[in-house]
Design a protein around this motif. Structure first.
Motif, PDB file in Angstrom:
ATOM      1  N   UNK A  96       9.993  -5.950  -0.561  1.00  0.00           N
ATOM      2  CA  UNK A  96       9.841  -6.975   0.481  1.00  0.00           C
ATOM      3  C   UNK A  96       8.645  -7.883   0.180  1.00  0.00           C
ATOM      4  N   UNK A  97       7.536  -7.278  -0.248  1.00  0.00           N
ATOM      5  CA  UNK A  97       6.353  -8.072  -0.591  1.00  0.00           C
ATOM      6  C   UNK A  97       6.623  -8.933  -1.823  1.00  0.00           C
ATOM      7  N   UNK A  98       7.335  -8.366  -2.787  1.00  0.00           N
ATOM      8  CA  UNK A  98       7.695  -9.140  -3.993  1.00  0.00           C
ATOM      9  C   UNK A  98       8.546 -10.350  -3.598  1.00  0.00           C
ATOM     10  N   UNK A  99       9.503 -10.148  -2.688  1.00  0.00           N
ATOM     11  CA  UNK A  99      10.361 -11.252  -2.223  1.00  0.00           C
ATOM     12  C   UNK A  99       9.545 -12.358  -1.605  1.00  0.00           C
ATOM     13  N   UNK A 100       8.421 -11.971  -0.986  1.00  0.00           N
ATOM     14  CA  UNK A 100       7.571 -12.960  -0.301  1.00  0.00           C
ATOM     15  C   UNK A 100       6.530 -13.544  -1.258  1.00  0.00           C
ATOM     16  N   UNK A 101       6.620 -13.207  -2.542  1.00  0.00           N
ATOM     17  CA  UNK A 101       5.767 -13.853  -3.533  1.00  0.00           C
ATOM     18  C   UNK A 101       4.445 -13.163  -3.814  1.00  0.00           C
ATOM     19  N   UNK A 102       4.353 -11.888  -3.447  1.00  0.00           N
ATOM     20  CA  UNK A 102       3.112 -11.146  -3.728  1.00  0.00           C
ATOM     21  C   UNK A 102       3.430 -10.070  -4.763  1.00  0.00           C
ATOM     22  N   UNK A 103       2.552  -9.911  -5.754  1.00  0.00           N
ATOM     23  CA  UNK A 103       2.837  -8.932  -6.809  1.00  0.00           C
ATOM     24  C   UNK A 103       2.407  -7.520  -6.378  1.00  0.00           C
ATOM     25  N   UNK A 104       3.235  -6.933  -5.522  1.00  0.00           N
ATOM     26  CA  UNK A 104       2.945  -5.597  -4.987  1.00  0.00           C
ATOM     27  C   UNK A 104       3.216  -4.542  -6.043  1.00  0.00           C
ATOM     28  N   UNK A 105       2.403  -3.492  -6.020  1.00  0.00           N
ATOM     29  CA  UNK A 105       2.519  -2.401  -6.996  1.00  0.00           C
ATOM     30  C   UNK A 105       2.703  -1.104  -6.220  1.00  0.00           C
ATOM     31  N   UNK A 106       3.948  -0.669  -6.110  1.00  0.00           N
ATOM     32  CA  UNK A 106       4.241   0.549  -5.355  1.00  0.00           C
ATOM     33  C   UNK A 106       3.882   1.790  -6.147  1.00  0.00           C
ATOM     34  N   UNK A 107       3.273   2.734  -5.503  1.00  0.00           N
ATOM     35  CA  UNK A 107       2.872   3.974  -6.186  1.00  0.00           C
ATOM     36  C   UNK A 107       2.642   5.060  -5.144  1.00  0.00           C
ATOM     37  N   UNK A 108       2.696   6.299  -5.609  1.00  0.00           N
ATOM     38  CA  UNK A 108       2.219   7.373  -4.730  1.00  0.00           C
ATOM     39  C   UNK A 108       0.906   7.858  -5.331  1.00  0.00           C
ATOM     40  N   UNK A 109       0.276   8.792  -4.670  1.00  0.00           N
ATOM     41  CA  UNK A 109      -0.995   9.319  -5.172  1.00  0.00           C
ATOM     42  C   UNK A 109      -0.847  10.119  -6.450  1.00  0.00           C
ATOM     43  N   UNK A 110       0.412  10.447  -6.813  1.00  0.00           N
ATOM     44  CA  UNK A 110       0.666  11.175  -8.061  1.00  0.00           C
ATOM     45  C   UNK A 110       0.488  10.232  -9.262  1.00  0.00           C
ATOM     46  N   UNK A 111       0.857   8.965  -9.076  1.00  0.00           N
ATOM     47  CA  UNK A 111       0.838   8.002 -10.181  1.00  0.00           C
ATOM     48  C   UNK A 111      -0.584   7.685 -10.611  1.00  0.00           C
ATOM     49  N   UNK A 112      -0.837   7.864 -11.896  1.00  0.00           N
ATOM     50  CA  UNK A 112      -2.170   7.572 -12.432  1.00  0.00           C
ATOM     51  C   UNK A 112      -3.252   8.416 -11.778  1.00  0.00           C
ATOM     52  N   UNK A 113      -2.850   9.576 -11.227  1.00  0.00           N
ATOM     53  CA  UNK A 113      -3.800  10.474 -10.537  1.00  0.00           C
ATOM     54  C   UNK A 113      -4.569   9.716  -9.458  1.00  0.00           C
ATOM     55  N   UNK A 114      -3.850   8.867  -8.729  1.00  0.00           N
ATOM     56  CA  UNK A 114      -4.528   8.077  -7.688  1.00  0.00           C
ATOM     57  C   UNK A 114      -5.182   8.964  -6.633  1.00  0.00           C
ATOM     58  N   UNK A 115      -4.445   9.973  -6.167  1.00  0.00           N
ATOM     59  CA  UNK A 115      -5.003  10.862  -5.134  1.00  0.00           C
ATOM     60  C   UNK A 115      -4.923  12.315  -5.593  1.00  0.00           C
TER      61      UNK A 115
END
Ligand code: ADP
Length: 274
Positions: A96-115
């Motif tokens: 939805x954010x991408x459709x509105x022209x924002x480069x959103x990056x979806x991730x969970x805390x597992x990705x890249x050891x975010x959390x």
């Protein structure tokens, strides 16, 4: 922490019915296009409950001895939680954010050891007045946030959209509370503000009387506020406290059902805690 001296605002989108994701996204897009860095964190309990029902695993909740309610997350529930929260909500929100022209990056805390989170190995629960110990639960308490990853994304104009799943030391995904995840992320980024959007206009002193919304709470008075909060609202008050203790300047519990919900919270509508 500053990104080329820019402040960051963390917005948590509630998972309760009534919260208007489209209104939040279009407001977020305007704010981002105005140059403000945002990190979005979302919940998903309603979706996880619905998917659990559909798959024949209705949700179960644990009430702790101190009165906090949380999802009982056995292995199957964990998988359903990942499907609903990361598979569906995170993907749709990012799209939805991408459709509105924002480069959103979806991730969970597992990705890249975010959390990183520690697993709650033995959880006490109260069932029919009796104390029970639960050992097969995959929920966790966040211990560390990969701040560098978020800063790298923000510096490169990505908008992180975070699903509340963390990584355990054993490499398992863990269900974590989204309000507290948002609070930890806000503290890690030394955010100017943490906005918790939900399906009520703020913290009410006489819940559910909406005319009793508390406009302002000083950090020192948060314990009193905790007494007014019932059920899952307690987690928001706890998250607010953790964020302020971690160095976030202001927390707002605001209405996620209205037009321009982020702008309104930025302007001080809702319950301001500092
Ligand atoms: P979300 O899914 O948006 O994170 P939750 O459903 O987990 O929100 O928690 C917010 C809910 O807590 C509100 O919608 C409201 O029903 C309930 N609540 C309990 N006590 C209070 C209170 N004192 N003030 C406001 N809301 C409260």
């Amino acid at each position: 922490m500053s990104i080329q001296n820019q402040s960051v605002i963390v917005v948590k989108l509630g998972g309760t019915e009534g919260v208007d994701f489209s209104a939040i996204c279009s407001d977020a897009v305007d704010i981002i296009k105005g140059g403000q860095k945002l990190v979005l964190v979302h919940g998903g309990s309603a979706e996880a409950n619905a998917l659990g029902e559909a798959l024949g695993s209705p949700p179960k909740f644990i009430i702790s001895p101190s009165g906090f309610s949380s999802r009982y997350t056995d292995r199957k529930t964990l998988e359903i939680f990942c499907m609903a929260v990361n598979g569906k909500i995170n993907t749709l929100l990012t799209a939805q954010l991408q459709r509105m022209g924002v480069n959103a990056f979806g991730m969970s805390g597992v990705d890249g050891q975010l959390l990183w989170a520690s697993r709650k190995e033995a959880i006490q629960s109260i069932e029919n007045g009796k104390r029970k110990i639960i050992r097969d639960d995959f929920s966790g308490k966040i211990e560390r946030v990969n701040t560098d990853l978020l800063l790298t994304l923000l510096e490169n104009n990505y908008v992180p959209v975070v699903a509340p799943i963390a990584l355990s030391p054993e490499g398992d995904p863990l269900n974590v509370d989204a309000d507290r995840a948002a609070a930890m992320i806000a503290a890690a980024l030394q955010a100017d503000m943490l906005i918790l959007l939900t399906a009520v206009p703020g913290l009410m002193s006489k819940y559910p009387d909406e005319t009793s919304v508390i406009a302002y709470i000083a950090q020192a008075k948060l314990q009193q506020a905790m007494e007014a909060a019932q059920g899952r609202m307690k987690k928001k008050v706890l998250g607010a406290e953790e964020a302020l203790q971690g160095g976030v300047k202001r927390v707002v519990i605001g209405d996620g059902r209205v037009e321009k919900p982020i702008s309104k919270a930025l302007a001080g509508k809702g319950t301001v805690i500092e």
